[in-house]
Design a protein around this motif. Structure first.
Motif, short mmCIF file in Angstrom:
data_model
loop_
_atom_site.label_atom_id
_atom_site.label_comp_id
_atom_site.label_asym_id
_atom_site.label_seq_id
_atom_site.Cartn_x
_atom_site.Cartn_y
_atom_site.Cartn_z
N PRO A 124 -8.05 -11.43 -13.30
CA PRO A 124 -8.51 -10.40 -14.26
C PRO A 124 -9.88 -9.87 -13.86
O PRO A 124 -10.82 -10.64 -13.64
N GLY A 125 -9.98 -8.58 -13.71
CA GLY A 125 -11.21 -7.99 -13.22
C GLY A 125 -11.34 -8.01 -11.71
O GLY A 125 -12.37 -7.59 -11.17
N GLY A 126 -10.30 -8.48 -11.01
CA GLY A 126 -10.33 -8.49 -9.55
C GLY A 126 -10.35 -7.08 -8.99
O GLY A 126 -9.96 -6.11 -9.66
N ARG A 127 -10.80 -6.96 -7.76
CA ARG A 127 -10.97 -5.64 -7.15
C ARG A 127 -10.13 -5.50 -5.90
O ARG A 127 -9.94 -6.45 -5.14
N LEU A 128 -9.67 -4.28 -5.71
CA LEU A 128 -8.86 -3.92 -4.56
C LEU A 128 -9.51 -2.75 -3.84
O LEU A 128 -9.97 -1.80 -4.47
N ILE A 129 -9.56 -2.83 -2.51
CA ILE A 129 -10.00 -1.70 -1.69
C ILE A 129 -8.85 -1.32 -0.76
O ILE A 129 -8.29 -2.19 -0.07
N VAL A 130 -8.51 -0.05 -0.76
CA VAL A 130 -7.46 0.49 0.10
C VAL A 130 -8.10 1.44 1.11
O VAL A 130 -8.85 2.35 0.72
N VAL A 131 -7.81 1.21 2.37
CA VAL A 131 -8.22 2.13 3.44
C VAL A 131 -6.95 2.81 3.92
O VAL A 131 -6.06 2.17 4.49
N ALA A 132 -6.83 4.12 3.64
CA ALA A 132 -5.60 4.85 3.94
C ALA A 132 -5.92 6.10 4.74
O ALA A 132 -6.96 6.73 4.53
N GLU A 211 -11.71 2.10 -4.12
CA GLU A 211 -11.83 0.78 -4.75
C GLU A 211 -11.34 0.88 -6.18
O GLU A 211 -11.64 1.84 -6.90
N ALA A 212 -10.56 -0.10 -6.61
CA ALA A 212 -9.98 -0.08 -7.95
C ALA A 212 -10.02 -1.48 -8.54
O ALA A 212 -10.09 -2.49 -7.83
N THR A 213 -9.99 -1.53 -9.86
CA THR A 213 -9.97 -2.81 -10.57
C THR A 213 -8.61 -3.03 -11.20
O THR A 213 -7.90 -2.08 -11.53
N LYS A 214 -8.27 -4.26 -11.38
CA LYS A 214 -7.00 -4.62 -12.02
C LYS A 214 -7.05 -4.27 -13.49
O LYS A 214 -7.94 -4.68 -14.21
N GLN A 215 -6.08 -3.50 -13.92
CA GLN A 215 -6.02 -3.04 -15.30
C GLN A 215 -5.14 -4.00 -16.08
O GLN A 215 -3.99 -4.24 -15.72
N LEU A 216 -5.66 -4.55 -17.17
CA LEU A 216 -4.93 -5.55 -17.95
C LEU A 216 -4.16 -4.95 -19.11
O LEU A 216 -3.55 -5.66 -19.88
N TYR A 217 -4.19 -3.67 -19.25
CA TYR A 217 -3.45 -3.00 -20.32
C TYR A 217 -2.84 -1.74 -19.75
O TYR A 217 -3.30 -1.20 -18.74
N ARG A 218 -1.81 -1.25 -20.38
CA ARG A 218 -1.14 -0.05 -19.93
C ARG A 218 -1.74 1.15 -20.63
O ARG A 218 -1.93 1.15 -21.85
N LEU A 219 -2.05 2.18 -19.85
CA LEU A 219 -2.60 3.39 -20.43
C LEU A 219 -1.59 4.05 -21.37
O LEU A 219 -0.39 4.07 -21.10
#
Length: 262
Positions: A124-132, A211-219
Protein backbone atom coordinates in the motif's frame (compact mmCIF):
# COMPACT_ATOMS: atom_id res chain seq x y z
CA UNK A 1 8.47 -10.53 -30.75
CA UNK A 2 10.40 -9.77 -27.57
CA UNK A 3 14.06 -8.85 -27.74
CA UNK A 4 16.62 -11.41 -26.76
CA UNK A 5 18.48 -10.75 -23.55
CA UNK A 6 21.83 -10.95 -25.34
CA UNK A 7 20.82 -8.07 -27.63
CA UNK A 8 19.79 -5.98 -24.63
CA UNK A 9 23.04 -6.70 -22.84
CA UNK A 10 25.03 -5.80 -25.97
CA UNK A 11 23.20 -2.50 -26.35
CA UNK A 12 23.87 -1.39 -22.77
CA UNK A 13 27.49 -2.41 -23.21
CA UNK A 14 27.86 0.08 -26.09
CA UNK A 15 28.57 3.83 -25.76
CA UNK A 16 25.00 4.66 -26.84
CA UNK A 17 23.57 2.27 -24.28
CA UNK A 18 25.72 3.81 -21.56
CA UNK A 19 24.42 7.24 -22.58
CA UNK A 20 20.82 6.02 -22.31
CA UNK A 21 21.51 4.44 -18.93
CA UNK A 22 23.04 7.66 -17.62
CA UNK A 23 20.21 9.95 -18.73
CA UNK A 24 17.33 7.69 -17.68
CA UNK A 25 19.16 6.71 -14.50
CA UNK A 26 19.48 10.37 -13.50
CA UNK A 27 15.68 10.65 -13.42
CA UNK A 28 15.35 7.46 -11.37
CA UNK A 29 17.96 8.65 -8.88
CA UNK A 30 16.05 11.90 -8.34
CA UNK A 31 12.74 10.13 -7.80
CA UNK A 32 14.04 7.35 -5.57
CA UNK A 33 16.77 9.17 -3.73
CA UNK A 34 16.18 7.35 -0.44
CA UNK A 35 15.56 3.60 -0.66
CA UNK A 36 17.20 2.43 2.56
CA UNK A 37 15.26 -0.48 4.02
CA UNK A 38 12.97 -0.83 0.99
CA UNK A 39 12.37 -3.78 -1.31
CA UNK A 40 13.03 -2.95 -4.98
CA UNK A 41 12.31 -5.14 -7.99
CA UNK A 42 12.95 -4.61 -11.68
CA UNK A 43 10.84 -6.20 -14.38
CA UNK A 44 11.88 -6.63 -18.01
CA UNK A 45 15.51 -5.70 -18.48
CA UNK A 46 16.05 -3.23 -15.66
CA UNK A 47 19.47 -4.33 -14.40
CA UNK A 48 21.39 -1.39 -15.96
CA UNK A 49 19.26 0.96 -13.83
CA UNK A 50 19.04 -1.21 -10.71
CA UNK A 51 22.80 -1.10 -10.22
CA UNK A 52 22.62 2.43 -8.87
CA UNK A 53 20.59 1.17 -5.88
CA UNK A 54 22.71 -1.89 -5.17
CA UNK A 55 24.15 -0.90 -1.78
CA UNK A 56 21.12 0.70 -0.16
CA UNK A 57 17.81 -1.22 -0.26
CA UNK A 58 16.72 -4.10 1.95
CA UNK A 59 16.07 -6.33 -1.07
CA UNK A 60 16.99 -5.83 -4.70
CA UNK A 61 16.31 -8.30 -7.50
CA UNK A 62 15.50 -8.46 -11.21
CA UNK A 63 12.73 -10.45 -12.92
CA UNK A 64 13.03 -11.16 -16.63
CA UNK A 65 10.22 -12.62 -18.77
CA UNK A 66 10.65 -16.02 -20.36
CA UNK A 67 10.24 -14.68 -23.90
CA UNK A 68 13.27 -12.46 -23.37
CA UNK A 69 15.55 -14.74 -21.41
CA UNK A 70 17.55 -14.16 -18.26
CA UNK A 71 21.16 -13.38 -17.40
CA UNK A 72 22.96 -13.80 -14.12
CA UNK A 73 22.92 -10.54 -12.18
CA UNK A 74 24.91 -9.08 -10.52
CA UNK A 75 28.13 -10.24 -12.10
CA UNK A 76 29.68 -11.02 -8.72
CA UNK A 77 28.12 -12.52 -5.62
CA UNK A 78 24.83 -14.39 -5.26
CA UNK A 79 22.45 -14.12 -8.20
CA UNK A 80 19.48 -11.78 -7.79
CA UNK A 81 17.79 -12.42 -11.15
CA UNK A 82 15.00 -14.83 -12.03
CA UNK A 83 13.16 -16.05 -15.12
CA UNK A 84 9.44 -15.43 -14.70
CA UNK A 85 6.05 -15.35 -16.38
CA UNK A 86 5.07 -11.68 -16.39
CA UNK A 87 1.37 -12.56 -16.05
CA UNK A 88 2.01 -14.49 -12.79
CA UNK A 89 4.80 -12.95 -10.73
CA UNK A 90 6.25 -15.45 -8.22
CA UNK A 91 5.76 -13.08 -5.29
CA UNK A 92 3.23 -12.79 -2.46
CA UNK A 93 0.82 -9.91 -2.19
CA UNK A 94 2.05 -6.52 -0.97
CA UNK A 95 5.74 -7.36 -0.65
CA UNK A 96 7.50 -4.81 -2.92
CA UNK A 97 7.97 -1.12 -2.10
CA UNK A 98 9.36 0.01 -5.47
CA UNK A 99 8.93 -1.57 -8.91
CA UNK A 100 10.78 -0.51 -12.07
CA UNK A 101 9.55 -1.54 -15.53
CA UNK A 102 12.14 -1.14 -18.29
CA UNK A 103 11.81 -2.88 -21.67
CA UNK A 104 8.76 -4.60 -20.22
CA UNK A 105 5.50 -2.80 -20.94
CA UNK A 106 6.13 -2.27 -24.65
CA UNK A 107 6.95 -5.96 -25.12
CA UNK A 108 4.14 -7.37 -22.96
CA UNK A 109 1.49 -9.37 -24.81
CA UNK A 110 -1.13 -8.31 -22.25
CA UNK A 111 -0.14 -4.97 -20.66
CA UNK A 112 -3.20 -4.83 -18.39
CA UNK A 113 -2.41 -8.25 -16.89
CA UNK A 114 1.18 -7.21 -16.34
CA UNK A 115 0.19 -4.05 -14.48
CA UNK A 116 -2.43 -5.97 -12.48
CA UNK A 117 0.30 -8.28 -11.23
CA UNK A 118 2.52 -5.32 -10.39
CA UNK A 119 -0.38 -3.76 -8.47
CA UNK A 120 -0.85 -6.99 -6.53
CA UNK A 121 2.74 -7.31 -5.33
CA UNK A 122 3.23 -3.62 -4.44
CA UNK A 123 2.71 -2.57 -0.85
CA UNK A 124 0.00 0.00 0.00
CA UNK A 125 1.50 3.29 -1.11
CA UNK A 126 4.13 1.46 -3.16
CA UNK A 127 5.51 3.18 -6.23
CA UNK A 128 5.97 2.12 -9.80
CA UNK A 129 8.19 3.69 -12.46
CA UNK A 130 7.65 2.80 -16.12
CA UNK A 131 10.22 3.61 -18.79
CA UNK A 132 8.44 3.30 -22.14
CA UNK A 133 9.34 4.31 -25.71
CA UNK A 134 7.77 7.55 -26.84
CA UNK A 135 5.71 6.94 -29.98
CA UNK A 136 6.53 10.41 -31.33
CA UNK A 137 10.27 10.12 -30.69
CA UNK A 138 13.03 9.12 -33.06
CA UNK A 139 14.16 6.20 -30.89
CA UNK A 140 10.85 4.36 -31.43
CA UNK A 141 11.15 4.68 -35.22
CA UNK A 142 14.54 3.03 -35.57
CA UNK A 143 15.06 -0.61 -34.65
CA UNK A 144 18.77 -0.13 -34.01
CA UNK A 145 18.09 0.16 -30.25
CA UNK A 146 15.80 -1.82 -27.90
CA UNK A 147 13.47 1.18 -27.70
CA UNK A 148 12.62 0.67 -31.37
CA UNK A 149 10.93 -2.67 -30.70
CA UNK A 150 7.52 -3.45 -29.27
CA UNK A 151 4.62 -1.05 -28.76
CA UNK A 152 5.53 2.62 -28.17
CA UNK A 153 3.22 4.81 -26.10
CA UNK A 154 2.05 8.39 -25.95
CA UNK A 155 1.55 10.14 -22.65
CA UNK A 156 -2.24 9.90 -23.02
CA UNK A 157 -2.08 6.15 -23.67
CA UNK A 158 0.08 5.59 -20.61
CA UNK A 159 -2.26 7.69 -18.50
CA UNK A 160 -5.29 5.64 -19.56
CA UNK A 161 -3.43 2.38 -19.01
CA UNK A 162 -2.33 3.42 -15.53
CA UNK A 163 -5.79 4.51 -14.44
CA UNK A 164 -7.43 1.37 -15.79
CA UNK A 165 -4.92 -0.67 -13.76
CA UNK A 166 -5.61 1.28 -10.53
CA UNK A 167 -2.44 3.39 -10.51
CA UNK A 168 -2.33 7.13 -9.89
CA UNK A 169 0.44 8.91 -11.87
CA UNK A 170 2.28 11.47 -9.75
CA UNK A 171 5.26 12.38 -11.95
CA UNK A 172 6.04 12.63 -15.66
CA UNK A 173 9.36 13.17 -17.40
CA UNK A 174 11.08 12.51 -20.72
CA UNK A 175 14.61 11.58 -21.72
CA UNK A 176 16.82 10.65 -24.68
CA UNK A 177 16.50 13.71 -26.88
CA UNK A 178 19.80 12.94 -28.53
CA UNK A 179 19.56 10.95 -31.80
CA UNK A 180 20.11 7.18 -31.39
CA UNK A 181 23.43 7.15 -33.22
CA UNK A 182 26.61 5.41 -32.16
CA UNK A 183 28.83 8.14 -33.58
CA UNK A 184 31.24 9.56 -31.06
CA UNK A 185 30.64 13.09 -32.34
CA UNK A 186 26.93 12.91 -31.53
CA UNK A 187 27.51 11.30 -28.13
CA UNK A 188 29.95 14.07 -27.25
CA UNK A 189 27.15 16.63 -27.56
CA UNK A 190 24.51 14.39 -25.97
CA UNK A 191 24.64 16.00 -22.48
CA UNK A 192 24.16 19.48 -23.92
CA UNK A 193 21.30 18.30 -26.16
CA UNK A 194 19.63 16.57 -23.24
CA UNK A 195 20.00 19.56 -20.92
CA UNK A 196 18.68 22.19 -23.36
CA UNK A 197 15.84 20.03 -24.70
CA UNK A 198 14.72 19.09 -21.22
CA UNK A 199 14.63 22.70 -20.04
CA UNK A 200 12.61 23.77 -23.05
CA UNK A 201 10.34 20.70 -22.89
CA UNK A 202 10.86 20.06 -26.58
CA UNK A 203 8.91 17.26 -28.29
CA UNK A 204 10.53 14.14 -29.67
CA UNK A 205 12.12 12.58 -26.59
CA UNK A 206 13.04 8.91 -26.93
CA UNK A 207 11.34 7.64 -23.77
CA UNK A 208 8.60 8.65 -21.37
CA UNK A 209 9.19 8.10 -17.66
CA UNK A 210 6.09 7.98 -15.46
CA UNK A 211 5.93 7.34 -11.74
CA UNK A 212 2.68 6.17 -10.17
CA UNK A 213 1.40 5.04 -6.78
CA UNK A 214 -0.74 2.04 -6.00
CA UNK A 215 -4.35 3.09 -5.74
CA UNK A 216 -6.28 1.31 -2.98
CA UNK A 217 -9.71 2.39 -4.13
CA UNK A 218 -11.49 2.47 -7.45
CA UNK A 219 -12.19 5.85 -8.98
CA UNK A 220 -15.86 6.74 -9.24
CA UNK A 221 -16.34 7.49 -12.88
CA UNK A 222 -19.31 8.59 -14.85
CA UNK A 223 -21.79 5.76 -14.96
CA UNK A 224 -22.93 4.75 -18.35
CA UNK A 225 -26.67 4.22 -18.09
CA UNK A 226 -28.15 1.60 -20.29
CA UNK A 227 -31.31 3.15 -21.58
CA UNK A 228 -33.94 0.92 -23.06
CA UNK A 229 -36.83 1.75 -25.31
CA UNK A 230 -39.23 1.72 -22.36
CA UNK A 231 -37.52 4.82 -20.92
CA UNK A 232 -38.38 6.86 -23.96
CA UNK A 233 -41.82 5.48 -24.91
CA UNK A 234 -44.58 3.55 -23.09
CA UNK A 235 -44.83 -0.14 -23.54
CA UNK A 236 -46.79 -0.94 -26.68
CA UNK A 237 -48.97 -4.00 -27.11
CA UNK A 238 -49.13 -5.68 -30.50
CA UNK A 239 -52.02 -4.53 -32.68
CA UNK A 240 -53.00 -8.07 -33.67
CA UNK A 241 -52.67 -10.96 -31.29
CA UNK A 242 -52.75 -14.40 -32.88
CA UNK A 243 -55.19 -16.88 -31.36
CA UNK A 244 -54.45 -20.59 -31.39
CA UNK A 245 -56.72 -22.67 -33.62
CA UNK A 246 -59.63 -24.31 -31.83
CA UNK A 247 -59.90 -21.78 -28.98
CA UNK A 248 -62.60 -19.21 -28.51
CA UNK A 249 -66.21 -19.20 -29.68
CA UNK A 250 -67.02 -20.44 -33.18
CA UNK A 251 -67.53 -17.88 -35.86
CA UNK A 252 -71.28 -18.72 -36.19
CA UNK A 253 -71.79 -18.25 -32.47
CA UNK A 254 -70.21 -14.83 -32.65
CA UNK A 255 -72.60 -13.85 -35.43
CA UNK A 256 -75.65 -15.04 -33.46
CA UNK A 257 -74.61 -12.92 -30.53
CA UNK A 258 -74.42 -9.88 -32.83
CA UNK A 259 -77.90 -10.60 -34.18
CA UNK A 260 -76.67 -11.69 -37.59
CA UNK A 261 -78.73 -14.36 -39.42
CA UNK A 262 -77.38 -17.85 -39.31
Amino acid sequence: MALDVTDLRSFYGSPLGETARRFVGAILARRWDSVVGLSIAGLGYATPYLEMFHDHPLRLFAMMPAEQGVVNWPASGPSSSALIDDSMLPLPDSCIDRMLLAHALENAEHPHELLSEVWRVLTPGGRLIVVAPNRSGLWARLDTTPFGHGRPYSRGQLLDLMRESLFSPIYWSEALYTPPLQRASWLRFAPAIERVSGRLSLPGAGVIVVEATKQLYRLVGVRRSRRTLSQFAPALAPALTPRPFGLGPPRNAARKQDGAPS
